[in-house]
Write an enzyme that holds these catalytic residues in place. Structure first.
Site, PDB file in Angstrom:
ATOM      1  N   SER A   9       0.973  -1.257   0.036  1.00 24.95           N
ATOM      2  CA  SER A   9       0.175   0.072  -0.104  1.00 24.95           C
ATOM      3  C   SER A   9       1.198   1.270  -0.374  1.00 24.95           C
ATOM      4  O   SER A   9       0.226   2.657  -0.173  1.00 24.95           O
ATOM      5  CB  SER A   9      -1.057   0.036   1.224  1.00 24.95           C
ATOM      6  OG  SER A   9      -0.672  -0.457   2.433  1.00 24.95           O
TER       7      SER A   9
ATOM      8  N   HIS B  41      -5.634  -3.746  -2.997  1.00 22.03           N
ATOM      9  CA  HIS B  41      -5.045  -2.238  -3.943  1.00 22.03           C
ATOM     10  C   HIS B  41      -4.886  -2.927  -5.035  1.00 22.03           C
ATOM     11  O   HIS B  41      -3.818  -2.545  -5.933  1.00 22.03           O
ATOM     12  CB  HIS B  41      -3.501  -2.151  -3.207  1.00 22.03           C
ATOM     13  CG  HIS B  41      -4.236  -1.032  -2.395  1.00 22.03           C
ATOM     14  ND1 HIS B  41      -4.602  -0.001  -1.804  1.00 22.03           N
ATOM     15  CD2 HIS B  41      -4.128  -1.166  -1.070  1.00 22.03           C
ATOM     16  CE1 HIS B  41      -4.626   1.100  -0.922  1.00 22.03           C
ATOM     17  NE2 HIS B  41      -3.817  -0.369   0.164  1.00 22.03           N
TER      18      HIS B  41
ATOM     19  N   LYS C 163     -12.363   0.952  -1.831  1.00 22.38           N
ATOM     20  CA  LYS C 163     -11.596   1.121  -2.616  1.00 22.38           C
ATOM     21  C   LYS C 163     -11.794   0.928  -4.007  1.00 22.38           C
ATOM     22  O   LYS C 163     -13.461   2.168  -4.486  1.00 22.38           O
ATOM     23  CB  LYS C 163     -10.133   0.221  -2.945  1.00 22.38           C
ATOM     24  CG  LYS C 163      -9.296   0.330  -1.182  1.00 22.38           C
ATOM     25  CD  LYS C 163      -8.350  -0.124  -0.989  1.00 22.38           C
ATOM     26  CE  LYS C 163      -7.862   0.679   0.225  1.00 22.38           C
ATOM     27  NZ  LYS C 163      -8.618  -0.423   1.592  1.00 22.38           N
TER      28      LYS C 163
END
Ligand code: WAQ
Ligand code: MG
Length: 683
Positions: A476, A504, A535
């Site tokens: 990250s 991610h 996300k």
């Protein structure tokens, strides 16, 4: 400065003091020291020694002054009773013996360094004691004090001493016959003045420094006390505010006298307010058990306050930015529009009209809250439907959802591993993985970042145990990708379960945005895939996929799943919708990748090294203060970029972390890269 007199051929110490001052103040301060040397109540010296040395300002550390409280003690005995309580409240068992020793210390130039548990005296020279030197108040340059200010000098010494390694407390009483106030000081309790700790007229005085650790570590403590330059900031002042009573011994009155605190606190300046706010729990003078506990609580809170101040002084203090619009490529803060370069909403789906509509419809049907945990009343059709959709998306047998990604990692790792197991964890894994490992109680073996040779060595070493290897798939704070093929191969070869965190990677990696498995052409499949819905998917929550047995285990054992009220319907419907959009519109993922390439290229064209296989681009800065300053200036210029600092990343590896979105335009990215490069050059 040191002033002395020869008596019977021996050198008798009269007075001494030291200052850390600016060069421009040298003459004035020297004069004032001579004046001080000449005017001590013990008489005139026949020898004054003044030594001046240069100190490099980078060698000086600053500590905020310990918070001060004054406790009026009627007699020496009452003072000792409070000391006893204080020592005990600090977890010191042999408090009575320590006070007996304290009664006996006298005629030393320095302090006794006492092992608080074994009561061994650790100072190398027992006759002399350990002397704390190389310290001053931060503002001493402005003040010439021709006579000793006991309070100011004591708080400087106490603040430095309290910050020494392995130090748990200090007890002090002056050796000046007329000065009967003493104190107890530690980082936890602050500086607690006891107005009577000896009988007037007695020149018995001394200090005991309480040490806790291996005796070998005492060298470290002594080195700090003797050599580390320290300036103490923000000493509560006796002039300028009405707290004279707090620091003035002459009238021998505490500000904390009953009946007075209210009127006094109204007069207080903010800086000294905490001296008085303590007034309410100052039944302490009676030294009951309750008072010791209230002191302890006070100390804890003071510890927090000081730590926060330290974070501020070191550019590590965290604040929040308050947005006034949705997480899109442009966001309003304080009425001003900023280009968003810090969001995890990579595909800009959070405010997509279709997603919002799906959420509103579900909300109309199911209401706002789910009313219970999944295992009681909190499961709806939507929960099941989303779990099925996520399992299909990940091409795994089964899926389970959690309220946040953090809870998903925490609960999953702790449910799969226990005391007898081993967990191999990449050194750069996300905090939620680290916390999950700790919570599990398993043996944690950290391997070097993405270093599969190191992982294999460690797996071989622990092959007799059961366990798990866990890794972020996109790291990250660095944006690089796990070596999935090797990680899966190693886990299989050594018989450990494998788990990756796709937070991610989902929507970012692979042609279809399916993540890391797709990125490596679908051939290497870990046992457990964790992902987030907050996300790329623009919603909220975490999920875990695996085979039926693993997921069934989690439904029965994962405490974050069992003991949380489940996610609301609106979020589930929104995520279901976003998942469909992601699959129907792979051009979003493709555009995100093009944007990242374009942005990195623009930075490189400006001489800034930049590269990323994900949507996260780190720009290394190093110094925390500099990273914060660049981010601040970027914000003023209309770009929101995060400055990532310790403890999220290692000290002195602060960086700007740019997160791209599929909806950024080419012009926006080129302009942003240009602005970042310029600020990096100029700061
Ligand atoms: N390092 C270590 N110990 C020292 C040092 C030093 N730099 N200076 C003094 N001591 C030891 C030594 O044994 C002295 O006899 C003893 O401490 C007391 O020193 O109103 O004035 O300088 O809040 O006499 C405390 C209360 C006043 C102030 C303390 O100590 C207040 C004081 P003194
Ligand atoms: Mg003295």
């Amino acid at each position: 400065m040191r002033a002395s007199r020869k008596e019977n051929r021996a050198d008798v110490h009269l007075s001494g003091c030291e200052r850390i001052i600016d060069r421009s103040d040298l003459t004035r301060q020297t004069e004032s020291m001579i004046e001080r040397a000449m005017s001590h109540s013990r008489g005139e010296p026949d020898f004054i020694n003044i030594k001046i040395e240069t100190v490099n300002s980078t060698e000086i550390v600053r500590y905020p002054a310990l918070p001060v409280r004054t406790i009026e003690t009627e007699s020496k005995e009452a003072g000792y009773k409070i000391l006893l309580d204080l020592l005990r409240s600090q977890g010191i068992r042999r408090a009575e013996e320590i006070l007996d020793l304290f009664r006996q210390v006298k005629n030393k130039r320095g302090a006794v360094l006492l092992n608080a548990d074994t009561l061994e005296a650790l100072e190398p020279d027992h006759e002399r004691g350990v002397r704390v030197t190389r310290m001053d108040a931060d503002d001493s340059g402005q003040k010439t004090e021709p006579v000793k200010n006991h309070y100011r000098e004591a708080i400087v010494l106490a603040t430095k001493t309290a910050n020494a390694p392995h130090m748990i407390g200090e007890i002090c009483v002056s050796d000046d016959p007329d000065y009967v106030t003493g104190y107890f000081a530690s980082l936890k309790t602050g500086y607690i003045r006891l107005t009577r700790l000896k009988d007037a007229g007695s020149s018995d005085g001394g200090r005991i420094f309480l040490f806790r650790g291996n005796n070998g570590e005492a060298n470290e403590t002594i080195r700090f006390l003797e050599n580390q330059y320290v300036l103490v900031t923000g000493i509560p002042d006796k002039t300028g505010s009405s707290d004279a009573g707090a620091v003035e011994i002459e009238n021998n009155k505490s500000i904390l006298e009953r009946g007075e605190p209210e009127t006094r606190s109204q007069k207080k300046s903010e800086k000294t307010a905490d001296i008085v706010s303590a007034g309410s729990d100052l039944e302490i003078a009676g030294a009951t058990d309750g008072s010791a506990s209230s002191l302890r609580k006070f100390g804890k809170r003071e510890h927090f306050r000081r730590e926060l101040q330290r974070l501020k002084d070191n550019n590590l203090y965290r604040t929040v930015l308050t947005a006034e619009s949705a997480q899109r490529s442009h966001v309003y803060f304080d009425g001003q529009e900023k280009l968003m370069l810090a969001s995890n909403g990579y595909l800009d789906l959070s405010a997509d009209p279709r997603v919002i509509q799906a959420a509103s419809e579900a909300e109309s049907k199911y209401g706002i809250g789910s009313g219970g945990s999944r295992l009681t009343t909190g499961t709806t059709l939507l929960h099941n439907k989303l779990e099925t959709a996520l399992a299909e998306f990940e091409r795994m047998e089964s899926a389970i959802i959690f309220n946040t990604g953090y809870v998903a990692n925490l609960s999953t790792i702790a449910a799969f591993c226990g005391k007898e197991d081993v967990i191999f964890s990449d050194e750069l894994n996300h905090a939620s993985i680290i916390d999950g490992c700790r919570l599990s109680g398993a043996k944690i073996v950290v391997y070097r970042h993405n270093d599969m040779a190191d992982l294999e060595r460690k797996m071989a070493q622990y092959r007799s145990l059961d366990g798990l290897v866990v890794s972020d798939s996109v790291f990250s704070m660095d944006g690089d990708i796990v070596h999935l093929p090797e990680l899966v191969r190693l886990a299989d070869r050594y018989g450990f379960m494998s788990m990756i965190d796709e937070a991610h990677a989902l929507g970012v990696l692979g042609a279809g945005g399916y993540g890391t498995v797709e990125h490596f052409s679908g051939k290497y499949i870990p046992d457990i895939i964790m992902g987030t819905m907050s996300k790329s998917l623009g919603g909220e929550g975490g999920f875990v996929c695996g085979d039926r047995i693993l997921i069934d285990w989690l439904r029965n054992k994962a405490r974050g799943y069992i003991f949380s009220t489940s996610l609301p319907a609106s979020i589930l419907a929104a995520v279901l919708c976003a998942l469909k959009i992601l699959q129907m519109e792979p051009e979003r993922t493709a555009r995100l990748r093009r944007n990242t390439e374009l942005f990195c290229r623009s930075l490189r064209d400006q001489g800034i090294p930049a590269e990323s296989s994900s949507a996260i681009v780190p720009v290394m800065i190093g110094d925390e203060g500099r990273a914060v300053e660049i981010a601040r200036q970027l914000f003023d210029q209309g770009c929101l970029v995060s400055a990532i600092r310790y403890p999220t990343v290692a000290k002195n590896s602060a960086r700007l972390r740019i997160a791209l979105m599929s909806s950024h335009t080419e012009t926006e990215l080129k302009n942003a890269a240009w602005a970042i490069a310029r600020l990096c050059r100029n700061n």
